[in-house]
Write a protein that holds these residues in place. Structure first.
Motif, PDB file in Angstrom:
ATOM      1  N   SER A 261       0.880  -1.212  -0.024  1.00 59.76           N
ATOM      2  CA  SER A 261       0.132   0.044   0.061  1.00 59.76           C
ATOM      3  C   SER A 261       0.818   1.298   0.226  1.00 59.76           C
ATOM      4  CB  SER A 261      -0.963  -0.085   1.387  1.00 59.76           C
ATOM      5  OG  SER A 261      -0.264   0.049   2.431  1.00 59.76           O
TER       6      SER A 261
ATOM      7  N   LYS B  26       2.770  -3.503  -8.852  1.00 57.05           N
ATOM      8  CA  LYS B  26       1.481  -2.686  -9.127  1.00 57.05           C
ATOM      9  C   LYS B  26       1.890  -1.065  -9.385  1.00 57.05           C
ATOM     10  CE  LYS B  26      -2.022  -1.670  -6.547  1.00 57.05           C
ATOM     11  NZ  LYS B  26      -3.406  -1.953  -5.630  1.00 57.05           N
TER      12      LYS B  26
ATOM     13  N   TYR C 270      -7.760   2.394 -15.133  1.00 57.78           N
ATOM     14  CA  TYR C 270      -7.602   2.471 -13.605  1.00 57.78           C
ATOM     15  C   TYR C 270      -6.276   3.332 -13.337  1.00 57.78           C
ATOM     16  CZ  TYR C 270     -11.215  -0.972 -12.871  1.00 57.78           C
ATOM     17  OH  TYR C 270     -12.245  -1.837 -12.555  1.00 57.78           O
TER      18      TYR C 270
ATOM     19  N   ARG D 143      -3.811   2.229 -11.482  1.00 64.42           N
ATOM     20  CA  ARG D 143      -2.863   1.228 -11.053  1.00 64.42           C
ATOM     21  C   ARG D 143      -3.313  -0.169 -11.588  1.00 64.42           C
ATOM     22  NH1 ARG D 143      -3.724   4.448  -6.868  1.00 64.42           N
ATOM     23  NH2 ARG D 143      -1.942   5.843  -6.420  1.00 64.42           N
ATOM     24  N   ILE D 144      -2.102  -0.885 -11.994  1.00 64.53           N
ATOM     25  CA  ILE D 144      -2.278  -2.098 -12.607  1.00 64.53           C
ATOM     26  C   ILE D 144      -1.137  -3.340 -12.180  1.00 64.53           C
ATOM     27  CG2 ILE D 144      -1.363  -1.635 -14.827  1.00 64.53           C
ATOM     28  CD1 ILE D 144      -3.492  -3.517 -16.299  1.00 64.53           C
ATOM     29  N   ASN D 145      -1.455  -4.298 -11.841  1.00 68.30           N
ATOM     30  CA  ASN D 145      -0.496  -5.264 -11.560  1.00 68.30           C
ATOM     31  C   ASN D 145       0.215  -5.783 -12.898  1.00 68.30           C
ATOM     32  OD1 ASN D 145       0.608  -8.347 -11.278  1.00 68.30           O
ATOM     33  ND2 ASN D 145       0.462  -7.651  -9.032  1.00 68.30           N
TER      34      ASN D 145
ATOM     35  N   VAL E  79      -5.749  -5.981 -13.667  1.00 68.79           N
ATOM     36  CA  VAL E  79      -6.232  -5.345 -12.397  1.00 68.79           C
ATOM     37  C   VAL E  79      -6.823  -6.287 -11.461  1.00 68.79           C
ATOM     38  CG1 VAL E  79      -8.306  -3.739 -11.928  1.00 68.79           C
ATOM     39  CG2 VAL E  79      -6.999  -3.526 -14.275  1.00 68.79           C
TER      40      VAL E  79
ATOM     41  N   GLU F 293      -9.551  -3.098  -6.965  1.00 65.87           N
ATOM     42  CA  GLU F 293      -8.837  -1.905  -7.113  1.00 65.87           C
ATOM     43  C   GLU F 293      -9.830  -0.450  -7.124  1.00 65.87           C
ATOM     44  OE1 GLU F 293      -5.729   0.070  -7.659  1.00 65.87           O
ATOM     45  OE2 GLU F 293      -5.427  -2.131  -7.717  1.00 65.87           O
ATOM     46  N   SER F 294      -8.944   0.524  -6.515  1.00 64.10           N
ATOM     47  CA  SER F 294      -9.997   1.678  -6.589  1.00 64.10           C
ATOM     48  C   SER F 294     -10.443   1.958  -8.070  1.00 64.10           C
ATOM     49  CB  SER F 294      -9.036   2.868  -5.950  1.00 64.10           C
ATOM     50  OG  SER F 294      -9.566   3.932  -6.175  1.00 64.10           O
TER      51      SER F 294
END
Length: 295
Positions: free
Chosen positions: A76, A125, A185, A187-189, A194, A198-199
């Protein structure tokens, strides 16, 4: 491009008396060369320190002289993990600067190091915006410089490996755009896509400042998916502007609703306008028009 804050602060402090009285400085050719070489020396110190103490990690911590990558213990920690993705970020980011600095052998070595060390099948991510402008952009500019004779940095041994890496990265980023609005999005892994929960909140700059790199990737590979995705995201924001022609700061990528009633031209919004102008200059496209956003 990385900045070595401690060194830069020292140089700034030492030269402050000159800068504060800049109007009185006679910028002769000799003085310009002096400042150019001082800048080169400062930059080379930073680059050599990264290669000596941090590579292949993402960044160099200038005080401890240790390398830093993602914060594996605290996923985080977006302050670190939005940028550091375990892909030798600094080296990729400065490929074009090495060439522009005129060190052809170092440029060649750096391209080779990227080819040998960098890959994107990593369980990290990063922020879509950060990895696009720094990593995808670095790979594309490095590829162009290494490929085109007219630019003066062509590498005879190079066979398009940076472009292949760029396309692989682009394909890993595309799932971020699979939303109801086409807005990506934040952020992405890079390995898993996604993630669940995910926010859905992103900022205008993050969602709308991707067209330069994604468009260039499409033009170089002939695969129009990247340009179309970034184009849809840009106008997904612009077409939601207010009655007085302003975009907000945050937006939900699924509902398309603005998160706040605030706007500005600073952090969170600024590069949206920057990229609109630059894409218009680069592509010459008057469509809808990119230039309209800067008026």
């Amino acid at each position: 491009m990385f900045l070595w804050h401690l060194i830069a602060l020292s140089v700034f402090h030492i030269s402050l008396y000159r800068i504060s009285d800049a109007k009185k400085i006679n910028w002769t050719s000799e003085r310009k060369l002096e400042y150019r070489e001082a800048t080169r020396e400062l930059w080379e110190h930073g680059y050599e320190s990264y290669m000596s103490y941090a590579f292949p990690m993402d960044e160099l911590m200038p005080l401890s002289c240790f390398g830093r990558g993602p914060d594996w213990d605290n996923p985080s920690n977006i302050g670190t993990n939005d940028v550091a993705g375990n892909y030798s970020l600094t080296l990729v980011d400065i490929l074009d600067t090495l060439a522009i600095m005129g060190n052809q052998q170092e440029f060649s070595d750096a391209v080779e190091n990227v080819i040998n060390w960098v890959q994107f099948d990593v369980d990290t991510k990063p922020q879509v915006f950060e990895v696009t402008i720094r990593v995808l952009g670095g790979l594309l500019s490095g590829h162009i410089l290494a490929s085109e004779e007219r630019l003066g940095h062509k590498l005879d041994w190079y066979q398009g490996q940076l472009l292949a890496l760029a396309k692989d990265l682009g394909e890993r980023l595309l799932p971020a755009f699979n939303t109801d609005t086409g807005l990506p999005y934040a952020r992405i892994n890079l390995r898993h896509g996604v993630l669940a929960n995910e926010s859905t909140e992103t900022c205008v700059a993050g969602a709308g400042s991707l067209i330069l790199e994604f468009g260039t990737l499409s033009r170089l590979t002939g695969d129009d998916r990247f340009e179309k995705a970034a184009y849809k995201a840009f106008f997904g924001l612009w077409n939601r502007r207010s009655d007085i022609g302003l975009v907000g700061n945050n937006i939900d990528v699924h509902t398309g609703k603005w998160g706040t009633e605030t706007t500005g031209i600073g952090a969170g919004v600024d590069s949206f306008y920057e990229y609109a102008l630059k894409w218009y200059v680069l592509s010459g496209e008057p469509s809808q028009s990119f230039m309209a956003t800067t008026k």
